[in-house]
Design an enzyme around this catalytic site. Structure first.
Site, short mmCIF file in Angstrom:
data_model
loop_
_atom_site.label_atom_id
_atom_site.label_comp_id
_atom_site.label_asym_id
_atom_site.label_seq_id
_atom_site.Cartn_x
_atom_site.Cartn_y
_atom_site.Cartn_z
CB THR A 44 -21.12 10.32 -27.36
OG1 THR A 44 -21.37 9.97 -26.00
CG2 THR A 44 -21.37 9.15 -28.27
CE1 TYR A 45 -19.17 7.19 -21.67
CE2 TYR A 45 -19.51 9.52 -22.12
CZ TYR A 45 -19.75 8.40 -21.35
OH TYR A 45 -20.60 8.49 -20.28
CB SER A 96 -21.95 6.66 -23.39
OG SER A 96 -23.00 5.90 -22.84
N GLY A 100 -28.40 9.49 -23.03
CA GLY A 100 -28.31 10.88 -22.62
C GLY A 100 -28.92 11.83 -23.64
CB ALA A 101 -28.23 15.42 -24.26
CB ALA A 102 -26.92 11.55 -28.07
#
EC number: 4.1.1.11
Length: 143
Positions: free
Chosen positions: A57-58, A25, A73-75
């Site tokens: 993403t959100y 997110s 996260g992965a971002a």
């Protein structure tokens, strides 16, 4: 026919934090979420102005007034603290609604505080708005 249209944009926000081990997110200051008409859980596209990365993403709501733009996260492999980003949400609507719809465009200052709210995605605020000079492309400012 349904059309996918620009619904919300937060322009040139500064990433304040990144947490690779969070579940995903983007955390967005609640004031910016309200200004841009974003809901928690809404899909957003992040465009990193510094390195060209684009990802989907959100949104999750961050502390009101904090200026937080947190990549989770992965971002966090792609977008880093200090990067300038554009946060974009799109809406799907019938053609008649799409033709009349006005998106929410939010320009922010270096602290991610709103300095201009509008509806025209091509508009760039003028220099009289506090902090607006920092929002413009440096090539334009140099002219």
């Amino acid at each position: 026919m349904l059309r996918t249209m620009l619904k919300s944009k937060i322009h040139r926000a500064t990433v304040t934090q990144a947490d690779l081990h969070y579940v995903g997110s983007v955390t967005i200051d609640a004031d910016l979420m309200d200004a841009a008409d974003l809901l928690e859980g809404e899909q957003v596209t992040i465009v990193d102005i510094d390195n060209g990365a684009r990802l989907v993403t959100y949104a999750i709501t961050g502390e009101r007034g904090s200026g937080v733009i947190g990549i989770n996260g992965a971002a966090a492999h792609l977008v880093h603290p200090g990067d300038l980003v554009i946060l974009i949400a799109y809406g799907t609507m019938e053609e008649a609604e799409a033709r009349a719809y006005q998106p929410r465009i939010v320009f922010v200052d270096a602290d991610n505080k709103p300095v201009d709210l509008g509806h025209d995605p091509a508009f760039v605020p003028d220099f009289e708005i506090a902090g607006a000079a920092e929002l413009l492309d440096p090539r334009i400012v140099a002219r």
